[in-house]
Scaffold this active site. Sequence first.
Site, short mmCIF file in Angstrom:
data_model
loop_
_atom_site.label_atom_id
_atom_site.label_comp_id
_atom_site.label_asym_id
_atom_site.label_seq_id
_atom_site.Cartn_x
_atom_site.Cartn_y
_atom_site.Cartn_z
N VAL A 273 -7.39 104.26 88.45
CA VAL A 273 -7.79 105.65 88.45
C VAL A 273 -7.06 106.42 87.35
CG1 VAL A 273 -7.82 107.78 89.82
CG2 VAL A 273 -8.36 105.58 90.90
N GLU A 274 -5.81 106.04 87.09
CA GLU A 274 -5.03 106.73 86.07
C GLU A 274 -5.56 106.48 84.66
OE1 GLU A 274 -2.50 108.78 86.07
OE2 GLU A 274 -2.05 108.88 88.20
N SER A 275 -5.89 105.23 84.35
CA SER A 275 -6.18 104.89 82.95
C SER A 275 -7.35 103.94 82.74
CB SER A 275 -4.94 104.25 82.33
OG SER A 275 -4.68 102.98 82.94
N TYR A 377 -8.16 113.04 93.63
CA TYR A 377 -7.37 111.89 93.20
C TYR A 377 -7.10 110.88 94.31
CZ TYR A 377 -3.21 109.61 91.09
OH TYR A 377 -2.29 108.72 90.59
#
Length: 592
Positions: A273-275, A377
């Site tokens: 999810v971050e990158s 998120y």
Amino acid sequence: MTNYFRILTAFIAILISSSALLAQGVPSGLRSVPDEAGKAEGRIQDVLSKSEKSFKQGLLNLKDNKRPQARDDFDHSVEAFLLSGINVRTSSKLQKCYSELIETIYRIEIPSNQAPEVKGLATTCGWTLENEFNEIAVALQSPAAQQTDKNSQVASADTELPLAPQTGFLDQKFEASPLDVLAKLELNANEQNVDTPEAKASEQYIKVALSRGSLGFNFQFHANIQQYINYYQGRGRSTMETGLYRSGMFMRMARRIFREEGVPENVAWLGQVESTWKPTAHSWAAAAGLWQFIPGTGARYGLRQNAYIDERQSFERATRASAQYLKFLANRYNGNWELAMAAYNSGEGNVDRAVARAGSLNFWAAYPYLPRETKNYVPNILATILIANDPFRYGFGNVRPAAQLTYDQVRVPASTNLGLIAQASDTSVEFLRYLNPEFRQNVTPPEPYIVRVPAGKANQVVAVLKRVPANNRSTASVTSVAAGENWQAIANRTGVSVEQLQAMNNGMVNPQGGGKIVVPKSIKQTASVRASSPTAPVPTAGSVKIVKAKANDTVKTVAARYKVNAVELAKFNGLLPDSPLAAGREIKVPVR
């Protein structure tokens, strides 16, 4: 990074080769000649003036949004130091100016919370910022600093400069972070519908998995999680497919490190999810790397960020820092991993306030009081974990993860040219930069540092580096020996004497076909290669021209293109006729 970093290798060579002389001091005979001091000061001032002229031209081109031209100007500003013939370390003024110049150009190229200090640079270097350049300097500062300058009437009130943050002068070296999209994501009516038979079945499956503890940690089921599963099964499918594919490159490493740090392995899916598992991902908030550390949090967990490296983009170091931070956060919230994830996204302060308003250490109770991005998120990560653990159930069984990214790790000496390591490991500088995204330059930091090299090449690299003296690590190169070649043949095609070759390769009686020879390379030669055109062949020395390889080229295809013998061309460049060439690699072609 931009081209100006390539010429830093010459600078490092100057520093190392001159260190012994500096230790001994300046001979008394030179101190006794009054004219020498004046001449030295004049040369120093000439370097500063040339650098100032190019830097200011770069600012003007930046103002006009001519970023490639600005890049070239900033390169020339750095070159004024490197090609002057002066050891920068002999003058504290030159050394300070040079260091701040490098850092300022980097801050202009890669915008972050730490704005470029153009005014500070000008003060250090003794440059004068006329009004036009002063306005540009203000426009490059942070909003708060801009307001301060406007209040003190340093900049014109009607100044309008197209200097919105943009990464890179020519090519986008960073990739957009998926978090930037997530922050604005709004689920549509179909995605919010959790009353379908498929959604009901998914809910039952999730509750059973949680009751059995099969995911390695507990969380509370909520309809929002299923809504994000719906999103990924629809318009978010390509994002999920990309993430699942790229996860194969890093997930085994991430699981191992998270396990070692006492963090549930499945929490490592946070990286998707971050990158989307892209080490070069960069967000609007200046977060970088697989785990999207902002500068402050990265430094807090030991990730160094300086003119040489940004360890937020390191594979192993950033992964370990991420696991340590998540464990800290989970402990802060009594083992609640949902709140830990929320704090990872928006910071402990926001989560602490939300928890206080909710009166409960429960993520869904605190949910209404969290920032919008964080509301998206956490259920997003939980949906990703569920899909990744049973891709067939959710329609992603067709995605085959990429092969694990494999490499060897070698501890190399300080200030070693990546070109030397690339040649020693039979690869390109571009691929080394791909394996080592934390490097900001084509030279390693001025300290021993671990470098990733292609798998199986560690011993080869170590053997070559052992033969390279400290004062040649930034300028030497490596060439492969063709069958039947002797020292004289290698000397003929490299332009280095037999004596120099033998001195550089101590203990080698005769070169062995297929082996590697270390070749000393002068600063003058390095500069001539740097000056070659990026688009067209450039004649050099009247008998050789430098050409650029195209994608999928080999030595044979280049030889055919320029109508020369492939075997001769291969020997001339220290390669084999079938050697593959990276796009843009410079090849020397003899001119008849």
